[in-house]
Design an enzyme around this catalytic site. Structure first.
Site, PDB file in Angstrom:
ATOM      1  N   LYS A  98       1.544 -10.370   9.665  1.00  0.00           N
ATOM      2  CA  LYS A  98       3.294 -10.535   8.507  1.00  0.00           C
ATOM      3  C   LYS A  98       3.246 -11.789   8.899  1.00  0.00           C
ATOM      4  CE  LYS A  98       3.879  -5.565   8.289  1.00  0.00           C
ATOM      5  NZ  LYS A  98       2.228  -4.819   8.291  1.00  0.00           N
TER       6      LYS A  98
HETATM    7  O1  LIG Z   1       1.568  -4.348   6.005  1.00  0.00           O
HETATM    8  C1  LIG Z   1       1.357  -3.285   6.295  1.00  0.00           C
HETATM    9  O2  LIG Z   1       0.201  -3.014   6.407  1.00  0.00           O
HETATM   10  C2  LIG Z   1       2.513  -1.785   6.362  1.00  0.00           C
HETATM   11  C3  LIG Z   1       3.155  -2.388   5.926  1.00  0.00           C
HETATM   12  C4  LIG Z   1       4.053  -1.393   5.597  1.00  0.00           C
HETATM   13  O3  LIG Z   1       4.715  -1.245   4.806  1.00  0.00           O
HETATM   14  N1  LIG Z   1       3.713   0.352   6.039  1.00  0.00           N
HETATM   15  C5  LIG Z   1       2.755   0.222   7.038  1.00  0.00           C
HETATM   16  O4  LIG Z   1       2.786   1.051   7.967  1.00  0.00           O
HETATM   17  N2  LIG Z   1       2.047  -0.539   7.138  1.00  0.00           N
HETATM   18  C6  LIG Z   1       0.900  -1.148   8.338  1.00  0.00           C
HETATM   19  O5  LIG Z   1      -0.096  -0.137   7.533  1.00  0.00           O
HETATM   20  C7  LIG Z   1      -0.840   0.528   9.265  1.00  0.00           C
HETATM   21  C8  LIG Z   1      -0.032   1.888   8.729  1.00  0.00           C
HETATM   22  O6  LIG Z   1      -0.938   3.190  10.100  1.00  0.00           O
HETATM   23  P1  LIG Z   1      -0.656   4.522   9.880  1.00  0.00           P
HETATM   24  O7  LIG Z   1       0.316   5.035  10.173  1.00  0.00           O
HETATM   25  O8  LIG Z   1      -1.832   4.684  11.175  1.00  0.00           O
HETATM   26  O9  LIG Z   1      -2.500   4.482   9.043  1.00  0.00           O
HETATM   27  C9  LIG Z   1       0.010  -0.471  10.263  1.00  0.00           C
HETATM   28  O10 LIG Z   1      -0.559  -1.691  11.016  1.00  0.00           O
HETATM   29  C10 LIG Z   1       1.197   0.113   9.927  1.00  0.00           C
HETATM   30  O11 LIG Z   1       1.626  -2.293  10.101  1.00  0.00           O
END
Ligand SMILES: O=C(O)c1cc(=O)[nH]c(=O)n1[C@@H]1O[C@H](COP(=O)(O)O)[C@@H](O)[C@H]1O
Length: 291
Positions: A98
């Site tokens: 990011k």
């Molecule tokens: O850019 C991202 O990957 C991201 C954007 C967003 O809107 N929401 C989000 O959860 N993420 C990332 O996506 C992953 C979600 O993880 P889980 O919720 O464990 O599946 C994490 O690494 C967050 O940092």
């Protein structure tokens, strides 16, 4: 050697029926659950196990950089080895760092994460556009020449982002909708005939896009917009709802899952990744290979 554009490499994954983006998020609690120490070696072990399970099954892996950065230089050395494994396994790698800054500084971030031979070389990078999408211009040529991609945060899955992302600009569009439009415009300008673009967006699967002023009903034509969609699994979104959530914006969809895959522990991770990948493919895949 000429490298294929990132959009083409993504399209090849879709054509092979691969739409899963397996997250590598070595949270302290997950490392404990895996019987690993909360240190760089533990994060590396988890990362390399996810890569081994994802190879040939998932379209990509997405290491969340923060979980490695916690350990300073040792964490980055561990991450470098995870990235090398993933590239060797033929997986696309989205570095979830990011990043965002003034153009000349952003170009240095792109050099770190997206230039061939860099120790942290990945295939794509997540971008925080708070300093303006125009900052990507300084890195654009290098990024494209090297066949790399970018994913710009547009509408994110966390509730606290809503006031910023739904704010209405002077031109009447929400910030989130403008990010989608700008990414599409960049792809059309670069190669209007490409099946899949090189600049993508992040759209949380937990959201109603209409709440962000984003129109899901899009005419086909022009490169499909790569969409990185976190929010499936642990955050509650269901892959069966993907068509309803993303509509015409879901043609080049990568469904990310991190904790739902990792929280089962190291035993059976290969089976879990296969099951999730199959479920995602069943919900998304079509005869064109796109979602
Ligand atoms: O850019 C991202 O990957 C991201 C954007 C967003 O809107 N929401 C989000 O959860 N993420 C990332 O996506 C992953 C979600 O993880 P889980 O919720 O464990 O599946 C994490 O690494 C967050 O940092």
């Amino acid at each position: 050697m000429t490298v294929a554009p990132f959009g083409d490499r993504l399209a090849a994954q879709f054509a092979a029926g691969r739409h899963l983006c397996a997250g590598i998020d070595p949270h302290a609690g997950l490392l404990d659950l895996w019987g690993l120490h909360d240190d760089a070696a533990g994060a590396e072990r988890m990362g390399r196990d996810v890569v081994a399970a994802a190879a040939g099954v998932a379209a990509c892996v997405k290491p969340q950089i923060s979980f490695f950065e916690r350990f300073g230089a040792a964490g980055f050395a561990a991450l470098e080895r995870v990235l090398a494994d993933a590239r060797a396994a033929g997986l696309l790698v989205i570095a979830d760092a990011k990043r965002g800054d003034i153009g000349s500084t952003f170009a240095a971030y792109a050099e770190a994460w997206l230039s061939p031979g860099s120790p942290l070389e990945s295939d794509a990078l997540t971008v925080s556009p708070y300093m303006g999408v125009g900052m990507l211009d300084d890195a654009d040529t290098a990024v494209r020449e090297h066949g790399k991609g970018l994913f710009v945060l547009a509408a994110t899955s966390n509730a606290e982002a809503r006031p910023v992302q739904t704010a209405v600009r002077a031109d009447g569009r929400t910030v989130a909708a403008a990010m989608v439009d700008e990414a599409e415009a960049r792809n059309r300008a670069a190669d209007a005939r490409a099946a899949v673009g090189t600049t993508g967006v992040v759209l949380g699967a937990t959201l109603r896009l209409a709440d962000f002023g984003i129109d899901r009903h899009r005419a086909e034509g022009g490169p499909a917009l790569p969409v990185l969609a976190p929010g499936f699994g642990h955050q509650g979104a269901q892959i069966e709802d993907a068509r309803e959530i993303f509509g015409g914006l879901g043609r080049a969809l990568l469904a990310n899952e991190s904790r739902s895959i990792l929280s089962g522990g190291p035993g059976g991770i290969a089976t879990r990744v296969e099951e999730r990948a199959a479920k995602i493919a069943a919900a998304l895949h079509n005869e064109k290979g796109l979602a």
